[in-house]
Design an enzyme around this catalytic site. Structure first.
Site, PDB file in Angstrom:
ATOM      1  N   ASN A  13      54.248  61.431  50.265  1.00  0.00           N
ATOM      2  CA  ASN A  13      53.162  62.252  50.621  1.00  0.00           C
ATOM      3  C   ASN A  13      51.852  62.013  49.975  1.00  0.00           C
ATOM      4  O   ASN A  13      51.702  61.852  48.685  1.00  0.00           O
ATOM      5  CB  ASN A  13      53.635  63.682  50.036  1.00  0.00           C
ATOM      6  CG  ASN A  13      52.829  64.801  50.171  1.00  0.00           C
ATOM      7  OD1 ASN A  13      51.633  64.512  50.698  1.00  0.00           O
ATOM      8  ND2 ASN A  13      53.156  65.780  49.448  1.00  0.00           N
ATOM      9  N   TRP A  14      50.995  61.559  50.777  1.00  0.00           N
ATOM     10  CA  TRP A  14      49.735  61.080  50.040  1.00  0.00           C
ATOM     11  C   TRP A  14      48.664  62.219  49.516  1.00  0.00           C
ATOM     12  O   TRP A  14      47.643  61.948  49.330  1.00  0.00           O
ATOM     13  CB  TRP A  14      48.976  60.096  50.993  1.00  0.00           C
ATOM     14  CG  TRP A  14      49.570  58.814  51.288  1.00  0.00           C
ATOM     15  CD1 TRP A  14      50.779  58.186  50.673  1.00  0.00           C
ATOM     16  CD2 TRP A  14      49.360  57.888  52.037  1.00  0.00           C
ATOM     17  NE1 TRP A  14      51.168  57.285  50.918  1.00  0.00           N
ATOM     18  CE2 TRP A  14      50.207  56.652  52.067  1.00  0.00           C
ATOM     19  CE3 TRP A  14      48.349  57.593  53.007  1.00  0.00           C
ATOM     20  CZ2 TRP A  14      50.388  55.682  52.628  1.00  0.00           C
ATOM     21  CZ3 TRP A  14      48.338  56.393  53.848  1.00  0.00           C
ATOM     22  CH2 TRP A  14      49.279  55.439  53.777  1.00  0.00           C
ATOM     23  N   LYS A  15      48.869  63.479  49.964  1.00  0.00           N
ATOM     24  CA  LYS A  15      48.345  64.526  49.641  1.00  0.00           C
ATOM     25  C   LYS A  15      46.882  64.464  49.964  1.00  0.00           C
ATOM     26  O   LYS A  15      46.489  63.667  51.048  1.00  0.00           O
ATOM     27  CB  LYS A  15      48.406  64.877  48.146  1.00  0.00           C
ATOM     28  CG  LYS A  15      49.805  65.023  47.693  1.00  0.00           C
ATOM     29  CD  LYS A  15      49.734  65.697  46.333  1.00  0.00           C
ATOM     30  CE  LYS A  15      51.319  65.349  45.965  1.00  0.00           C
ATOM     31  NZ  LYS A  15      51.624  66.335  44.722  1.00  0.00           N
ATOM     32  N   HIS A  99      55.652  72.281  51.822  1.00  0.00           N
ATOM     33  CA  HIS A  99      55.445  71.833  50.524  1.00  0.00           C
ATOM     34  C   HIS A  99      55.054  73.133  49.463  1.00  0.00           C
ATOM     35  O   HIS A  99      54.337  73.979  49.838  1.00  0.00           O
ATOM     36  CB  HIS A  99      54.313  70.724  50.416  1.00  0.00           C
ATOM     37  CG  HIS A  99      54.249  70.026  49.160  1.00  0.00           C
ATOM     38  ND1 HIS A  99      53.497  70.466  48.301  1.00  0.00           N
ATOM     39  CD2 HIS A  99      54.829  68.685  48.974  1.00  0.00           C
ATOM     40  CE1 HIS A  99      53.704  69.533  47.120  1.00  0.00           C
ATOM     41  NE2 HIS A  99      54.326  68.365  47.784  1.00  0.00           N
ATOM     42  N   GLU A 101      52.848  72.992  47.235  1.00  0.00           N
ATOM     43  CA  GLU A 101      51.426  73.215  47.073  1.00  0.00           C
ATOM     44  C   GLU A 101      51.043  74.253  48.173  1.00  0.00           C
ATOM     45  O   GLU A 101      50.027  74.922  48.185  1.00  0.00           O
ATOM     46  CB  GLU A 101      50.601  71.950  46.938  1.00  0.00           C
ATOM     47  CG  GLU A 101      51.025  70.873  45.840  1.00  0.00           C
ATOM     48  CD  GLU A 101      50.894  69.670  45.799  1.00  0.00           C
ATOM     49  OE1 GLU A 101      50.300  68.940  46.746  1.00  0.00           O
ATOM     50  OE2 GLU A 101      51.145  68.817  44.850  1.00  0.00           O
ATOM     51  N   GLU A 171      62.601  69.824  45.671  1.00  0.00           N
ATOM     52  CA  GLU A 171      61.121  69.461  44.921  1.00  0.00           C
ATOM     53  C   GLU A 171      61.105  70.949  43.885  1.00  0.00           C
ATOM     54  O   GLU A 171      60.395  71.857  44.264  1.00  0.00           O
ATOM     55  CB  GLU A 171      60.174  69.443  45.718  1.00  0.00           C
ATOM     56  CG  GLU A 171      60.106  68.314  46.830  1.00  0.00           C
ATOM     57  CD  GLU A 171      58.860  67.686  47.117  1.00  0.00           C
ATOM     58  OE1 GLU A 171      58.564  66.468  46.782  1.00  0.00           O
ATOM     59  OE2 GLU A 171      57.948  68.409  47.302  1.00  0.00           O
ATOM     60  N   GLY A 177      54.250  66.407  40.234  1.00  0.00           N
ATOM     61  CA  GLY A 177      53.118  65.783  39.631  1.00  0.00           C
ATOM     62  C   GLY A 177      53.048  66.002  38.056  1.00  0.00           C
ATOM     63  O   GLY A 177      51.861  65.882  37.236  1.00  0.00           O
ATOM     64  N   SER A 217      58.091  63.804  40.565  1.00  0.00           N
ATOM     65  CA  SER A 217      58.030  62.835  39.463  1.00  0.00           C
ATOM     66  C   SER A 217      58.701  61.567  39.605  1.00  0.00           C
ATOM     67  O   SER A 217      59.303  61.071  38.700  1.00  0.00           O
ATOM     68  CB  SER A 217      57.839  63.286  38.112  1.00  0.00           C
ATOM     69  OG  SER A 217      56.845  64.185  38.007  1.00  0.00           O
ATOM     70  N   GLY A 238      55.043  61.856  45.736  1.00  0.00           N
ATOM     71  CA  GLY A 238      53.656  61.942  45.541  1.00  0.00           C
ATOM     72  C   GLY A 238      52.933  60.680  45.166  1.00  0.00           C
ATOM     73  O   GLY A 238      52.520  59.797  45.444  1.00  0.00           O
ATOM     74  N   GLY A 239      52.692  61.177  43.677  1.00  0.00           N
ATOM     75  CA  GLY A 239      51.622  60.098  43.026  1.00  0.00           C
ATOM     76  C   GLY A 239      52.113  58.599  43.132  1.00  0.00           C
ATOM     77  O   GLY A 239      51.081  57.754  43.346  1.00  0.00           O
TER      78      GLY A 239
HETATM   79  C1  PEP Z   1      55.056  65.817  46.220  1.00  0.00           C
HETATM   80  O1  PEP Z   1      53.973  65.996  46.140  1.00  0.00           O
HETATM   81  O2  PEP Z   1      55.945  66.105  47.051  1.00  0.00           O
HETATM   82  C2  PEP Z   1      55.792  64.904  44.837  1.00  0.00           C
HETATM   83  C3  PEP Z   1      56.782  65.022  44.724  1.00  0.00           C
HETATM   84  O3  PEP Z   1      54.764  64.691  43.823  1.00  0.00           O
HETATM   85  P1  PEP Z   1      54.912  63.691  42.563  1.00  0.00           P
HETATM   86  O4  PEP Z   1      55.828  62.835  43.141  1.00  0.00           O
HETATM   87  O5  PEP Z   1      53.382  63.407  42.288  1.00  0.00           O
HETATM   88  O6  PEP Z   1      55.616  64.878  41.629  1.00  0.00           O
END
Ligand code: PEP
Length: 255
Positions: A13-15, A99, A101, A171, A177, A217, A238-239
């Site tokens: 997920n590149w956000k 998600h 967010e 999640e 994050g 994470s 994500g990151g």
């Molecule tokens: C996400 O945005 O779905 C996510 C899991 O982010 P991160 O891996 O950065 O925690």
């Protein structure tokens, strides 16, 4: 570890990161690093504006295209929205819905998530439905109750034939994050709960094929322990998905 009938899925997920050209450079690098082909299915979710260029850059690749969100109407007077018809048209295979967010920053309700997931299914794509509790909810001992509520709301009114395409991503909001991830045994417990909630609606056979991803994470150094759990069928990242090397190391952890 995922059973043979459940191929793991690792989705990035590149956000709100990467321009079109940066996104194309990243998928080209991924294409090179993912030779030989991994056991896991791989998907990337760029911003809407990069979907077309990334789709073109993925020609001939096994990597699947995903969108980060969708509106539930296919067309109409909904300024600023992007619907399932448009996402299908540009070659999306998966669409992330619900998600945290979106739920927290954009006030998406359980009902919105259900409408989005159903719209994605109705257009022949597969939703990656995100569920997960906040830290306050976990500390109050309400994590399971919250996740089961989100699951039941997301699945409301879905036909069994379409349900086979759903992917769930657990999640925990406090893990996204933050650098804190769920202990593999805690993730396993919630994933098993998610599978049994799904089984309660659609039966054991469909539930045994459901892929439940963990997100929050996930990094190269914790991915293997998480994905070794019997009900963890991959990861939503994500990151660590923003750089080819770290994302590929997570994909390889599912080999
Ligand atoms: C996400 O945005 O779905 C996510 C899991 O982010 P991160 O891996 O950065 O925690």
């Amino acid at each position: 570890m995922t059973t043979p009938e459940r191929r793991p899925l690792v989705a990035g997920n590149w956000k709100l990161f990467k321009t079109g050209s940066e996104a194309v450079a990243l998928v080209r690098e991924l294409g090179q690093l993912l030779q030989p082909a991994p056991r896991a299915e791989v998907a990337v979710a760029p911003v809407f504006t990069a979907l077309v260029t990334v789709h073109d850059a993925l020609a001939g690749s096994e990597i699947k295209l995903a969108a980060q969100d969708v509106y539930w109407e296919a067309q109409g007077a909904f300024t600023g929205e992007v619907g399932p018809l448009q996402l299908k048209d540009v070659g999306c295979h998966y669409v992330i819905v619900g998600h945290s967010e979106r739920r927290q920053l954009f006030h998406e309700s359980d009902g919105d998530v259900n409408r989005k997931a159903r719209a994605v299914l109705a257009h022949g794509m597969a939703p990656i439905v995100c569920v997960g509790e906040t830290l306050v909810e976990r500390e109050a001992g309400r994590a399971t109750e919250v996740v089961v509520r989100q699951m039941n709301a997301a699945l409301e009114g879905m036909a069994e034939s379409a349900a086979a395409r759903i992917v769930i991503a657990y999640e925990p909001v406090w893990a996204i994050g933050t650098g804190r991830n769920a202990a593999p045994s805690d993730a396993q417990q919630m994933h098993a709960q998610i599978r049994s909630t799904f089984a309660g609606r659609f039966g054991q056979t469909l539930a045994s094929g459901l892929r439940v991803l963990y997100g929050g994470s996930v990094k190269a150094d914790n991915a293997a322990a998480l994905m070794a759990q019997p009900d963890v069928d991959g990861a939503l990242v994500g990151g660590a998905a923003l750089a080819a090397a770290s994302f590929c190391a997570i994909v390889r952890a599912a080999d």
